[in-house]
Write a protein that holds these residues in place. Structure first.
Motif, mmCIF file in Angstrom:
data_model
loop_
_atom_site.group_PDB
_atom_site.id
_atom_site.type_symbol
_atom_site.label_atom_id
_atom_site.label_comp_id
_atom_site.label_asym_id
_atom_site.label_seq_id
_atom_site.Cartn_x
_atom_site.Cartn_y
_atom_site.Cartn_z
ATOM 1 N N LEU A 222 -29.009 -42.047 5.025
ATOM 2 C CA LEU A 222 -30.531 -41.880 4.496
ATOM 3 C C LEU A 222 -31.064 -43.320 4.837
ATOM 4 C CD1 LEU A 222 -30.787 -39.616 1.456
ATOM 5 C CD2 LEU A 222 -30.662 -38.955 4.015
ATOM 6 N N TYR B 39 -29.562 -39.114 10.834
ATOM 7 C CA TYR B 39 -29.590 -40.231 9.875
ATOM 8 C C TYR B 39 -31.027 -40.678 9.775
ATOM 9 C CZ TYR B 39 -30.679 -43.405 14.179
ATOM 10 O OH TYR B 39 -31.307 -43.888 15.022
ATOM 11 N N LEU B 40 -31.719 -41.709 8.910
ATOM 12 C CA LEU B 40 -32.874 -42.057 8.510
ATOM 13 C C LEU B 40 -33.023 -43.349 9.228
ATOM 14 C CD1 LEU B 40 -34.241 -40.346 5.432
ATOM 15 C CD2 LEU B 40 -34.207 -39.344 7.640
ATOM 16 N N HIS C 191 -37.082 -43.364 7.038
ATOM 17 C CA HIS C 191 -37.081 -43.880 5.526
ATOM 18 C C HIS C 191 -38.172 -45.182 5.546
ATOM 19 C CE1 HIS C 191 -34.415 -45.422 1.986
ATOM 20 N NE2 HIS C 191 -35.773 -45.740 1.821
ATOM 21 N N THR D 111 -28.341 -42.797 -4.946
ATOM 22 C CA THR D 111 -27.628 -43.274 -3.593
ATOM 23 C C THR D 111 -26.912 -44.624 -3.777
ATOM 24 O OG1 THR D 111 -29.376 -44.919 -2.426
ATOM 25 C CG2 THR D 111 -29.781 -42.333 -2.436
ATOM 26 N N VAL E 292 -24.977 -44.117 1.039
ATOM 27 C CA VAL E 292 -25.619 -44.647 2.099
ATOM 28 C C VAL E 292 -24.914 -45.724 2.557
ATOM 29 C CG1 VAL E 292 -27.880 -43.629 1.236
ATOM 30 C CG2 VAL E 292 -27.232 -45.971 0.736
ATOM 31 N N PRO F 279 -26.502 -35.628 1.162
ATOM 32 C CA PRO F 279 -27.628 -36.114 1.642
ATOM 33 C C PRO F 279 -28.328 -34.824 2.465
ATOM 34 C CG PRO F 279 -25.808 -36.958 2.776
ATOM 35 C CD PRO F 279 -25.414 -36.473 1.384
ATOM 36 N N LEU G 146 -32.574 -33.560 2.355
ATOM 37 C CA LEU G 146 -33.332 -33.200 3.429
ATOM 38 C C LEU G 146 -33.769 -31.998 3.946
ATOM 39 C CD1 LEU G 146 -31.366 -36.011 5.923
ATOM 40 C CD2 LEU G 146 -33.620 -36.198 4.593
#
Length: 389
Positions: free
Chosen positions: A52, A87-88, A124, A243, A271, A342, A346
């Motif tokens: 993330l 992923y972000l 993000h 996180t 993360v 995660p 999401l």
């Protein structure tokens, strides 16, 4: 779409199975009785890792005046090579103009480039609505820290073409709660981070819909009031998932162990906070956060000192291995913190090692008690490495 069969051990039981993949999905999972007593040489298959918080990789900085869609695609390829299927990309505190440009470039990559289209699960936005105080601000540039603005966020989300999925902010400002409520109504996740907020402000933020704590224990004052303080407050609220950066630099083992015990595995996730300087040799570099330094042990700090961190240089698999060696977590629990947990936030309900789920998987070998990436499968296609066994 590729059709193939994978012989491996399940990550959650370590029992050998045959996984049939076709049309981008897991078609069947059957016990492999032929290898029940000699499975040690087989690879391990697990749900793909999900990160993330990715700021960049291998010289490609996402929050940069000259970032291009090709830079984003290069980061995506690097994530796939590390077992991260989704992923972000993360944009950090900067001017409105730069954020508008960076968000637009990432959106273009997500919409038009093959791997980024599959892997990027959203964007993000970490800042700019964070604390301006030294410590909580971390390495974010003070001149670009500002109070929350609903009008500005709408402009940023427009530039991102609706792809901002997670916002990290501090609830210490008068307009924070209004923005949190708006974000939640729009389906955007809200994380508390880089904050000097009071207990009352943190409670108000959670009441308004914040559900995450960004890299809890980091982005904080070097010295804080014994109690109450914003770390205890976030640890104590069961509505918040923490996180954590488990790279051996951001949190001492005792702190990491304590946080995982308080939050439990169900309210924790990993993360990387990985940056463009990951893998670079020791030295001082210029980045969007100003001058940063890669130390001899890989630790990434604000230049000319050794304590104030400036992001991370280790990937999620490294963090998984650190958790296993430092805290003794099982392979299943450590991987779940970087995949299933995660995915739940999401809204990826079907992300897992089960029949009918999309074939987004990572194949690992176990050597010298460490997990090593061997292969990444995305949408039923081998996109990095090779199958072994």
């Amino acid at each position: 779409m590729n059709t193939f069969r994978l012989l491996a051990r399940r990550y959650d039981t370590l029992r050998p199975v045959v996984v049939d993949i076709a049309a981008g999905h897991i078609q069947s999972i059957q016990a492999d009785f032929a290898h029940q007593t000699s499975a040690g040489h087989l690879p391990i298959v697990a749900p793909g890792l999900i990160d993330l918080q990715v700021n960049g990789l291998a010289g490609h900085e996402l929050n940069h005046p000259h970032v291009s869609p090709d830079d984003v695609e290069a980061v995506t390829q690097g994530m796939l090579q590390a077992g991260v299927t989704h992923y972000l990309p993360t944009c950090t505190t900067d001017s409105r103009e730069l954020l508008v440009r960076s968000l637009g470039v990432i959106a273009t990559a997500k919409e038009s480039l093959p791997r980024s289209r599959q892997s990027i699960a959203g964007i993000h936005l970490e800042g700019p609505y964070i604390s301006a105080e030294d410590g909580p601000r971390g390495a974010h540039p003070r001149e670009h820290v500002r109070p929350p603005s609903l009008e500005e966020f709408k402009q940023l989300q427009s530039a991102a073409r609706g792809h901002i999925k997670l916002v990290t902010l501090s609830p210490e400002y008068p307009d924070s709660i209004e923005l949190i409520r708006y974000l939640v109504q729009q389906g955007v996740l809200v994380a508390i981070g880089h904050t000097a907020a009071s207990s009352e402000q943190i409670t108000a933020a959670v009441d308004a819909g914040a559900t995450l704590s960004t890299h809890l224990g980091n982005g904080a004052h070097p010295s804080i009031k014994r109690h109450p303080n914003y770390i205890w407050d976030q640890l104590a609220d069961d509505r918040l998932t923490a996180t954590l950066i488990a790279d051996g630099h951001h949190l001492p083992t005792s702190v990491l162990k304590s946080m995982l015990r308080v939050k439990g595995l169900e309210r924790s996730l990993l993360v990387s906070d990985i940056t463009a300087l990951a893998g670079m040799p020791p030295g001082i570099y210029r980045s969007g956060l100003g001058e940063v330094e890669v130390l001899e042990d890989g630790k990434l700090v604000v230049a000319h000192q050794r304590q104030l961190l400036a992001g991370a240089s280790r990937d999620l698999l490294y963090c998984i291995n650190h958790l296993r060696s430092a805290l003794g977590l099982s392979i299943e629990n450590a991987i779940d913190l970087a995949s299933l947990r995660p995915a739940q936030h999401l809204g990826m309900a079907s992300h897992g090692l089960e029949i009918g789920a999309p074939a987004n998987l990572v194949v690992l070998s176990l050597r010298d008690l460490q997990l090593h990436h061997e292969c990444t499968i995305l949408g039923g296609e081998i996109v990095s490495g090779n199958l072994i066994a």
